[in-house]
Motif scaffolding. Structure first.
Motif, PDB file in Angstrom:
ATOM      1  N   UNK A 127      -0.707  -2.421   5.912  1.00  0.00           N
ATOM      2  CA  UNK A 127      -1.266  -1.664   7.017  1.00  0.00           C
ATOM      3  C   UNK A 127      -0.554  -1.900   8.339  1.00  0.00           C
ATOM      4  N   UNK A 128      -1.241  -1.520   9.405  1.00  0.00           N
ATOM      5  CA  UNK A 128      -0.677  -1.640  10.753  1.00  0.00           C
ATOM      6  C   UNK A 128      -0.438  -3.106  11.129  1.00  0.00           C
ATOM      7  N   UNK A 129      -1.351  -3.991  10.745  1.00  0.00           N
ATOM      8  CA  UNK A 129      -1.173  -5.420  11.050  1.00  0.00           C
ATOM      9  C   UNK A 129       0.068  -5.951  10.333  1.00  0.00           C
ATOM     10  N   UNK A 184       1.125  -4.314   0.724  1.00  0.00           N
ATOM     11  CA  UNK A 184      -0.134  -4.084   0.028  1.00  0.00           C
ATOM     12  C   UNK A 184      -0.805  -2.835   0.570  1.00  0.00           C
ATOM     13  N   UNK A 185      -1.687  -2.257  -0.220  1.00  0.00           N
ATOM     14  CA  UNK A 185      -2.406  -1.068   0.202  1.00  0.00           C
ATOM     15  C   UNK A 185      -3.461  -1.393   1.252  1.00  0.00           C
ATOM     16  N   UNK A 186      -4.020  -2.586   1.183  1.00  0.00           N
ATOM     17  CA  UNK A 186      -5.073  -2.959   2.130  1.00  0.00           C
ATOM     18  C   UNK A 186      -4.482  -3.578   3.399  1.00  0.00           C
ATOM     19  N   UNK A 187      -5.249  -3.480   4.462  1.00  0.00           N
ATOM     20  CA  UNK A 187      -4.869  -4.045   5.760  1.00  0.00           C
ATOM     21  C   UNK A 187      -4.846  -5.566   5.685  1.00  0.00           C
TER      22      UNK A 187
END
Length: 93
Positions: free
Chosen positions: A67-69, A89-92
């Motif tokens: 993600x953005x992070x 990864x797909x998750x943040x």
């Protein structure tokens, strides 16, 4: 004997963005107006990799980021001159 370059591989399972605000005077419970805010790649592993670079060593930080992070972490590591490879990864993060 031959001298081989030494590189320390750092696995960073829990990367984080750390923000530090510099204030002129800290007042507990009061409103704070920061003079400057800095953002660093953090978490124990990434802090360790950063220290290795600051001390002149060779390192490679590896881990997971998403993600953005995850993008901000990669940018921060680039600015800190810490080589890194993240599995996206797909998750943040």
């Amino acid at each position: 004997t031959e001298n081989y370059p030494i590189m320390i591989l750092v696995f960073a399972p829990f990367p984080a963005l750390e923000r530090v605000a510099l204030t002129e005077k800290f007042v507990s419970g009061g409103a704070q107006k920061p003079l400057r805010v800095s953002t660093w790649a953090g978490g124990a592993g990434l802090r360790g990799a950063s220290v290795i670079r600051l001390l002149g060593g060779e390192t490679l930080a590896v881990g997971f980021a998403g993600g953005r992070i995850g993008d901000l972490l990669a940018d921060a590591l680039d600015k800190q001159d810490v080589p890194h490879i993240f599995t996206r990864t797909a998750s943040e993060t």
